[in-house]
Design a protein around this motif. Structure first.
Motif, short mmCIF file in Angstrom:
data_model
loop_
_atom_site.label_atom_id
_atom_site.label_comp_id
_atom_site.label_asym_id
_atom_site.label_seq_id
_atom_site.Cartn_x
_atom_site.Cartn_y
_atom_site.Cartn_z
N ASN A 143 0.82 -1.21 0.00
CA ASN A 143 0.00 0.00 0.00
C ASN A 143 0.87 1.27 0.00
OD1 ASN A 143 -2.57 0.98 -0.17
ND2 ASN A 143 -3.05 0.78 1.99
N TYR A 149 -0.61 4.59 -0.84
CA TYR A 149 -1.40 5.23 0.22
C TYR A 149 -0.47 6.03 1.13
CZ TYR A 149 -3.42 5.32 4.94
OH TYR A 149 -3.83 5.70 6.20
N MET A 150 0.53 5.38 1.68
CA MET A 150 1.51 6.06 2.52
C MET A 150 2.70 5.12 2.74
SD MET A 150 1.14 7.61 6.40
CE MET A 150 -0.19 8.72 5.97
N TYR A 200 -7.51 12.92 -8.90
CA TYR A 200 -7.52 13.13 -7.45
C TYR A 200 -7.94 14.57 -7.13
CZ TYR A 200 -6.39 12.45 -2.59
OH TYR A 200 -6.48 12.33 -1.22
N TRP A 219 -3.96 7.68 -10.42
CA TRP A 219 -3.74 7.29 -9.02
C TRP A 219 -4.52 6.05 -8.60
CZ3 TRP A 219 -7.35 7.85 -4.80
CH2 TRP A 219 -8.60 8.32 -5.17
N CYS A 220 -5.61 5.73 -9.29
CA CYS A 220 -6.43 4.59 -8.89
C CYS A 220 -5.84 3.24 -9.27
CB CYS A 220 -7.83 4.70 -9.49
SG CYS A 220 -8.85 5.98 -8.73
N GLN A 256 2.11 10.51 -7.32
CA GLN A 256 2.11 9.05 -7.40
C GLN A 256 3.20 8.48 -8.31
OE1 GLN A 256 0.91 7.15 -5.42
NE2 GLN A 256 -1.18 7.60 -4.78
N LYS A 311 4.39 9.91 0.10
CA LYS A 311 4.24 8.63 -0.62
C LYS A 311 5.61 8.18 -1.13
CE LYS A 311 -0.56 9.75 -1.77
NZ LYS A 311 -1.30 8.74 -0.99
N TYR A 361 4.15 13.23 6.68
CA TYR A 361 2.91 13.87 6.22
C TYR A 361 3.02 15.39 6.35
CZ TYR A 361 -2.11 13.40 5.15
OH TYR A 361 -3.34 13.43 4.54
N SER A 408 -5.24 -1.07 -1.24
CA SER A 408 -6.31 -0.07 -1.23
C SER A 408 -7.34 -0.42 -2.29
CB SER A 408 -5.77 1.34 -1.50
OG SER A 408 -5.10 1.86 -0.37
N ARG A 445 -9.66 1.37 -4.80
CA ARG A 445 -9.83 2.68 -5.42
C ARG A 445 -10.79 2.53 -6.60
NH1 ARG A 445 -8.35 3.93 -1.21
NH2 ARG A 445 -6.51 5.15 -0.59
N ARG A 465 -6.04 -1.75 -5.76
CA ARG A 465 -4.76 -1.10 -6.08
C ARG A 465 -3.64 -1.73 -5.26
NH1 ARG A 465 -3.99 5.10 -4.66
NH2 ARG A 465 -3.49 4.17 -2.63
#
Length: 421
Positions: free
Chosen positions: A37, A40-41, A127, A183-184, A211, A234, A240, A389, A391, A396
């Protein structure tokens, strides 16, 4: 290299070594976690966590802070390292809290250049950070937002061709797109081809590289965007609430989003850290600092965040210089796509697939493709310590340097079991 020809034992050994840079296995926690993931992060590097402690120590004793050096050195370290990653001069880079802030800055710059009836080009499902502000700008200027339709699933269509057709049809005044993939699902975009057409029709380019920057090389000299924004938590391995904005020199004369002293050559700050109070309240249009630094957000001298960020950016720069991340993740995703295709799932064609993100889909007629079913699938995968994720209608998958072939096999087994229910 074809995934079938890869020495998977060596690949796994590299992943295990890379995994030790992160906190996956601390105190026996999550020994079986397949964290797929990264889109995501990305988890913070252990060294970045240590750097955070150093940053906390700095602010815990403000009486020792030396102005201005200790307020600016960390900002400049982060700025210059990001500039190295994208191949720009540091003076073309602003340090910000988010991509949304970057878009708001550019929107302020460009409002006078967008007129009634003009077109603003976005992707379908783009996004929100790189979409909502442009839609608001269209409302304020009576322009029209045009969304590029997505390529048909399980067809030869691709985003690049659809974007080129839309550019030719609408000749938008502004084109705001992701840098290299959606991004998806990681479906790829040939930004050099897109940029060439944008320049030929004189369409202003705002690019969101969140991304892909840090994994996929970005040819700044060929693309020549007006703006390039990247959220750093990412693929840049940063904490963050930090982002960067490249601003082409031709836009450096424009006003910043915020008005604060650090954007000025003389904002009332004296060398001993005190203020010239009279200077604080003088409004001037001619003494902004040079380059894109004038677009920096206020209070960006975050001792903790920036200490961590420099560690992440330096590691990202090192990996990018040898294409290390993409070389590691590409065969994993090729292997996974081959396996899930055999059980009827739909994957992006190899030629338009990103090396680090892929979206797996069930056919639309399959009940497993419904939103409720995909939500349940995420729960099932989490119970098996596999994190991805959902999406839209895509599962994803976004591996990184810690990911292994065993992770792909576990994900495939879980998807196969779920598909048979």
């Amino acid at each position: 290299m074809n995934s079938a020809e890869l020495d998977w034992s060596e690949h796994t050994a590299q992943a295990i070594e890379s995994r030790s840079l992160f906190s996956f296995d601390d105190e026996g926690e999550n020994p079986d976690l397949a964290y797929l993931n990264a889109a995501y992060m990305i988890p913070l590097l252990k060294e970045a966590v240590k750097a955070a402690t150093v940053g906390c120590e700095i602010q815990s004793k403000p009486w020792k802070l030396k102005y201005p050096d200790e307020f600016t050195c960390h900002v400049e370290d982060a700025r210059s390292t990001f500039a190295r990653i994208i191949g720009s001069d540091p003076s073309d880079v602003a340090v910000l809290p988010s991509v949304a802030y970057a878009v708001a800055t550019a929107s302020k710059h460009l409002k006078s250049q967008i007129s009634k009836g003009d077109k603003i080009l976005l992707l379908d499902g783009q996004y929100t950070s790189n979409a909502l502000a442009w839609q608001q700008l269209a409302l304020e200027t009576e322009a029209e937002v045009v969304f590029v339709p997505p390529p048909q699933i399980d067809s030869s269509e691709n985003w690049t061709d659809n974007i080129l057709l839309a550019l030719e049809k609408y000749s938008p005044s502004l084109t705001a797109l992701p840098a290299s993939c959606h991004w998806c699902d990681g479906a790829g975009i040939d930004m050099v081809k897109v940029a060439d057409l944008c320049h030929s029709i004189e369409s202003i380019m705002f690019i969101d590289g969140t991304q892909s920057i840090g994994v996929v090389p970005f040819d700044l000299d060929r693309v020549r965007p007006d703006y390039l924004a990247v959220a750093s938590y990412k693929w840049l391995c940063c904490p963050y609430s930090l982002a960067f904005l490249y601003v082409a020199p031709k836009h450096h004369h424009r006003p910043p989003l915020e008005m604060h002293g650090l954007a000025r050559k003389n904002g009332g700050f004296l060398s001993d850290g005190s203020y010239d109070v009279q200077q604080l309240f003088e409004i001037r249009d001619t003494d902004y600092v040079a380059g894109a630094r004038r677009f920096d957000s206020g209070q960006n001298s975050n001792f903790v965040t920036l200490k961590m960020a420099v560690v992440g950016l330096e590691q990202t720069s090192k990996w990018l210089s040898s294409d290390y991340v993409a070389t590691h993740t590409r065969p994993l995703l090729d292997y996974l796509c081959e396996k899930v295709s055999a059980i009827g799932m739909i994957v992006p064609p190899l030629g338009s697939r990103s090396p680090h993100i892929v979206g797996l889909r069930f056919p639309k007629e399959n009940p497993k493709s419904s939103p409720s079913a995909l939500k349940q699938l995420a729960v099932v995968l989490k119970k098996r310590s596999i994190l991805v994720s959902i999406r839209g209608d895509a599962v994803r998958v976004a591996p990184h340097v810690w990911s292994t072939k065993d992770d792909m096999d576990r994900l495939f087994d879980a998807l196969h079991d779920y598909a048979k229910k």
